[in-house]
Structure formats: C-alpha cells, structure tokens
Design a protein around this motif. Structure first.
Motif, PDB file in Angstrom:
ATOM      1  N   GLU A  23       2.614  -4.441   3.172  1.00 24.42           N
ATOM      2  CA  GLU A  23       3.539  -3.431   3.191  1.00 24.42           C
ATOM      3  C   GLU A  23       3.151  -2.094   3.361  1.00 24.42           C
ATOM      4  OE1 GLU A  23       7.944  -2.491   1.666  1.00 24.42           O
ATOM      5  OE2 GLU A  23       6.791  -4.106   0.413  1.00 24.42           O
ATOM      6  N   ILE A  24       3.604  -1.027   4.551  1.00 26.23           N
ATOM      7  CA  ILE A  24       2.754   0.169   4.015  1.00 26.23           C
ATOM      8  C   ILE A  24       3.897   1.222   4.026  1.00 26.23           C
ATOM      9  CG2 ILE A  24       1.084   1.466   4.697  1.00 26.23           C
ATOM     10  CD1 ILE A  24      -0.170  -0.195   6.542  1.00 26.23           C
ATOM     11  N   CYS A  25       3.593   1.736   2.430  1.00 29.01           N
ATOM     12  CA  CYS A  25       5.047   2.937   2.308  1.00 29.01           C
ATOM     13  C   CYS A  25       4.118   4.588   2.252  1.00 29.01           C
ATOM     14  CB  CYS A  25       5.153   3.114   1.118  1.00 29.01           C
ATOM     15  SG  CYS A  25       6.041   1.598   0.551  1.00 29.01           S
ATOM     16  N   PHE A  26       4.799   4.995   3.705  1.00 26.32           N
ATOM     17  CA  PHE A  26       4.155   6.673   3.440  1.00 26.32           C
ATOM     18  C   PHE A  26       5.400   7.642   3.776  1.00 26.32           C
ATOM     19  CE2 PHE A  26       3.646   4.451   7.240  1.00 26.32           C
ATOM     20  CZ  PHE A  26       4.057   5.588   8.347  1.00 26.32           C
ATOM     21  N   ASN A  27       5.728   8.512   3.885  1.00 24.88           N
ATOM     22  CA  ASN A  27       6.634  10.103   4.650  1.00 24.88           C
ATOM     23  C   ASN A  27       7.943   9.472   3.862  1.00 24.88           C
ATOM     24  OD1 ASN A  27       4.224  11.480   5.606  1.00 24.88           O
ATOM     25  ND2 ASN A  27       4.568  10.681   7.375  1.00 24.88           N
ATOM     26  N   GLY A  28       7.946   8.517   2.916  1.00 21.95           N
ATOM     27  CA  GLY A  28       9.423   7.672   2.351  1.00 21.95           C
ATOM     28  C   GLY A  28       9.994   6.752   3.634  1.00 21.95           C
ATOM     29  N   VAL A  29       9.228   5.927   4.039  1.00 22.36           N
ATOM     30  CA  VAL A  29       9.154   4.686   4.877  1.00 22.36           C
ATOM     31  C   VAL A  29       8.360   3.474   4.224  1.00 22.36           C
ATOM     32  CG1 VAL A  29      10.106   6.026   7.028  1.00 22.36           C
ATOM     33  CG2 VAL A  29       8.020   5.574   6.946  1.00 22.36           C
ATOM     34  N   SER A  30       9.011   3.013   5.071  1.00 25.71           N
ATOM     35  CA  SER A  30       8.209   1.518   4.513  1.00 25.71           C
ATOM     36  C   SER A  30       8.371   0.473   6.124  1.00 25.71           C
ATOM     37  CB  SER A  30       9.072   1.229   3.658  1.00 25.71           C
ATOM     38  OG  SER A  30       8.324  -0.756   3.146  1.00 25.71           O
TER      39      SER A  30
ATOM     40  N   ILE B  36       0.475  -1.085  -0.130  1.00 22.14           N
ATOM     41  CA  ILE B  36      -0.261   0.020  -0.245  1.00 22.14           C
ATOM     42  C   ILE B  36       1.010   0.748   0.149  1.00 22.14           C
ATOM     43  CG2 ILE B  36      -1.728   1.736   1.273  1.00 22.14           C
ATOM     44  CD1 ILE B  36      -2.546  -0.966   2.517  1.00 22.14           C
ATOM     45  N   VAL B  37       0.535   2.273  -1.007  1.00 23.21           N
ATOM     46  CA  VAL B  37       1.116   3.093  -0.776  1.00 23.21           C
ATOM     47  C   VAL B  37       0.008   4.376  -0.705  1.00 23.21           C
ATOM     48  CG1 VAL B  37       2.955   4.826  -2.663  1.00 23.21           C
ATOM     49  CG2 VAL B  37       3.419   1.887  -2.518  1.00 23.21           C
ATOM     50  N   LEU B  38       0.859   5.482   0.592  1.00 20.26           N
ATOM     51  CA  LEU B  38       0.460   6.929   0.644  1.00 20.26           C
ATOM     52  C   LEU B  38       0.388   7.530   0.196  1.00 20.26           C
ATOM     53  CD1 LEU B  38      -0.464   5.731   4.521  1.00 20.26           C
ATOM     54  CD2 LEU B  38      -1.611   4.562   2.171  1.00 20.26           C
ATOM     55  N   LEU B  39      -0.699   8.650  -0.559  1.00 19.08           N
ATOM     56  CA  LEU B  39      -0.251   9.960  -1.012  1.00 19.08           C
ATOM     57  C   LEU B  39       1.029  10.034  -2.256  1.00 19.08           C
ATOM     58  CD1 LEU B  39       0.302  12.116   2.126  1.00 19.08           C
ATOM     59  CD2 LEU B  39      -2.349  11.030   0.660  1.00 19.08           C
ATOM     60  N   PRO B  40       0.552   8.930  -3.258  1.00 20.95           N
ATOM     61  CA  PRO B  40       1.921   8.692  -4.254  1.00 20.95           C
ATOM     62  C   PRO B  40       1.988  10.243  -5.610  1.00 20.95           C
ATOM     63  CG  PRO B  40      -0.340   7.561  -4.283  1.00 20.95           C
ATOM     64  CD  PRO B  40      -0.417   7.469  -3.701  1.00 20.95           C
ATOM     65  N   ALA B  41       0.526  10.672  -5.635  1.00 19.68           N
ATOM     66  CA  ALA B  41      -0.015  11.465  -6.571  1.00 19.68           C
ATOM     67  C   ALA B  41      -0.674  12.625  -6.164  1.00 19.68           C
ATOM     68  CB  ALA B  41      -0.368  11.272  -8.029  1.00 19.68           C
ATOM     69  N   LEU B  42      -0.200  12.676  -4.838  1.00 19.59           N
ATOM     70  CA  LEU B  42      -1.103  14.100  -4.388  1.00 19.59           C
ATOM     71  C   LEU B  42      -0.626  15.891  -4.912  1.00 19.59           C
ATOM     72  CD1 LEU B  42      -2.284  14.623  -1.592  1.00 19.59           C
ATOM     73  CD2 LEU B  42      -0.765  15.243  -0.416  1.00 19.59           C
ATOM     74  N   PRO B  43      -1.107  16.197  -5.551  1.00 20.90           N
ATOM     75  CA  PRO B  43      -1.286  17.946  -6.085  1.00 20.90           C
ATOM     76  C   PRO B  43      -1.049  18.648  -4.936  1.00 20.90           C
ATOM     77  CG  PRO B  43      -3.376  17.294  -6.498  1.00 20.90           C
ATOM     78  CD  PRO B  43      -2.828  15.970  -5.847  1.00 20.90           C
ATOM     79  N   GLU B  44      -0.433  19.884  -4.906  1.00 18.78           N
ATOM     80  CA  GLU B  44      -0.148  21.039  -3.799  1.00 18.78           C
ATOM     81  C   GLU B  44      -1.351  21.609  -3.997  1.00 18.78           C
ATOM     82  OE1 GLU B  44       2.155  23.052  -1.522  1.00 18.78           O
ATOM     83  OE2 GLU B  44       3.205  21.529  -3.406  1.00 18.78           O
ATOM     84  N   SER B  45      -3.031  21.346  -4.591  1.00 19.96           N
ATOM     85  CA  SER B  45      -3.698  21.852  -3.904  1.00 19.96           C
ATOM     86  C   SER B  45      -4.431  21.571  -2.899  1.00 19.96           C
ATOM     87  CB  SER B  45      -4.613  21.769  -5.125  1.00 19.96           C
ATOM     88  OG  SER B  45      -4.586  22.986  -6.187  1.00 19.96           O
ATOM     89  N   TRP B  46      -4.002  19.436  -2.838  1.00 19.15           N
ATOM     90  CA  TRP B  46      -4.560  19.500  -1.882  1.00 19.15           C
ATOM     91  C   TRP B  46      -3.514  18.570  -0.514  1.00 19.15           C
ATOM     92  CZ3 TRP B  46      -6.971  14.257  -4.855  1.00 19.15           C
ATOM     93  CH2 TRP B  46      -8.271  14.649  -5.435  1.00 19.15           C
TER      94      TRP B  46
END
Length: 292
Positions: A271-278, A222-232
């Motif tokens: 495996e959960i990936c977020f904030n540059g960590v896994s 699971i990858v979190l915020l993989p394509a987050l736009p600046e507006s969000w």
C-alpha cells in the motif's frame, strides 16, 4: 529474552537491568544505575518478540513457540507516561541524574523499532516527543543521528531537519590534541562524524534519517514524504529501497509528489500513501510501475 523475564505484580519485567549509561535518583536521594523493569530492556525485548512471532508466521514454523511469544507479550510490563508527560525510563517515575543524557534507548520502540507510532500509539508517541523535548538539542554525533530518525518517525519534519543541520555543523580537525573536546557532534571537512574523535554511527544515522524524512515503510505499507521540512519543499530522489523489496523513484513540488515510479524486486503487494491518498498495488517480480 523470555528466560530473562521474571514476574512482578502480575507483569513480566527484566531483573536486573539498566538504561544505558544513565542513572536515576530515588525520592530519598539514592543515585543508581541497576534496577528492574527498565523501559529500554522491555522495548527491545518487545520488538524482538514481535519480529520473531511474525517470522514464525511467515515461514509457517514454530507454531507452539509463537503461542508462547504471544502469551509473553500480553504479560510484559506496559509503557508508562511520567508526570512530566515523558516516556518513563525506569520502572518507577524517578528523576534522571542527567535529564539531558545523550542516550534515548527507552525510545527504541519508536526507532529503530516499529511498535510505537503516531498512528497506532498516539499517546506514547507524544510521550516520546516530550522526552526528546526535555533532552534538548545538545548531544553527541551518534545521538544526533538517532534523534533525526526519532523525530522523523514522529512526523516532525522541521525538528528532524533542525537536528540534521546540527549533525552537519562544521568541526575543524586542526590542532586536535586528543582531548575530549568534540562531544558536541558535528562533521569534519571529509564528512566523517565528529566525536572524540569519530563515530560512524553519526554518518549512518544521518543517512538513515534523510530517508526516514522522505519515506517510511513496513513490509506492507510505504508512506512518502512523511516528515518533509519546508526547506525541501521541492526535490527528487531515485533508488531508495522500501521494505518488501520495493524501490522508489519520485519527484515532488510544493510538498506534493508529482512523479512516482515503483519497482518490485521480488513481486508482491503493498500500500503506497502519498498526497493524502492511498493506493494498493500488486507487482510481479521485476515489474516497474509508474503510479504518477
């Protein structure tokens, strides 16, 4: 699918086949639709065979059939990159009759398929991005929704958001007389997708695209915020479902996850990936864990 394939120059291709609604132009000026070894055919067949083999493995059945699939996959005609840097749509590097065509079926392996990705096939992913760049932004409602998802899979949050905004462009239903005048896509006041006169694919595609921008998942990752736009840059979401039977609640600030709760419906590991960590996490059925 395997019975449809024939051999050409040592590789397996479909014959006959098309690339939905689009046409090619040969070097001598011939315009045609039917050919062999078209990329959209092979992309869908490749995804189908990969999924069938994985299902066979998980269920512990059809071992001999799985071996046949593996052999077939190794012989499929591979993806080609055209002279313009695009993912080639036809067996040959022919020009499209309509370079801006709304269909992008040859990108099926990127979305909704999973065998093309920025991480695993970077050169082919770049070719997919080039294909979308050539096609431009003007397309129909359902196609706009699909492109949101494709751009999200390419991890391009700003372009995905741009297409999402185009999907939400206001279209007035007033004085609609049935002419084919709504092919630019958009959204009616009742939030139905605008296209002569309406396409649910645009609504479904838009919803899916938002999730793909916020979370992308496979059966084991699971990858979190993989394509987050600046507006969000700041936001929160609850109850979004990831593959593998997981449910995610999260909050983020300044584009980083600050709160994360993951629930498992059936138990298992992911495996959960977020904030540059896994993080690799194991769950019991029905278990909920706060990971941040």
């Amino acid at each position: 699918c395997m019975d449809w394939l024939v051999e050409k120059d040592g590789k397996l291709v479909t014959s006959p086949g098309t690339s939905p609604e689009n046409k090619y132009i040969t070097p001598d000026g011939y315009v045609g639709a039917t050919s062999y070894g078209n990329t959209s055919d092979l992309a869908m067949i490749r995804e189908c065979l990969i999924d069938a083999a994985e299902a066979s493995k998980v269920l512990g059945v059809d071992k001999s059939f799985r071996k046949r699939i593996k052999k077939t996959l190794s012989r499929l005609y591979p993806y080609q990159i055209g002279t313009d840097g695009n993912l080639q749509e036809w067996y040959y590097d022919w020009q499209d009759q309509d370079p801006y065509h709304r269909h992008q079926s040859h990108l099926f392996g990127l979305y909704p398929g999973h065998h093309l990705s920025v991480e695993e096939t970077p050169e082919l992913a770049a070719a997919c991005a080039r294909t979308l760049q050539i096609k431009g932004d003007d397309t129909t409602g359902w196609s706009t929704g699909w492109r949101v998802n494709l751009l999200a899979r390419l991890r391009d949050g700003e372009k995905a958001y741009h297409m999402y905004r185009r999907l939400l462009r206001y279209v007035s239903p007033d004085n609609y007389k049935g002419e084919d005048t709504r092919r630019g896509g958009g959204t009616y006041p009742n939030l139905l997708d605008a296209h002569s006169p309406f396409q649910i694919d645009g609504n479904f595609g838009g919803c899916s695209g938002v999730i793909e921008m916020l979370m992308q998942s496979s059966t084991n990752k699971i990858v979190l915020l993989p394509a987050l736009p600046e507006s969000w840059a700041d936001g929160r979401v609850q109850g979004i479902c990831a593959r593998g039977g997981f449910v995610v609640d999260m909050e983020w600030k300044n584009r980083e996850v600050v709160s994360l709760i993951v629930s498992s419906l059936k138990g298992g590991r992911t495996e959960i990936c977020f904030n540059g960590v896994s993080k690799k996490v194991v769950f019991k059925a029905g278990e909920k864990k706060r990971l941040l």
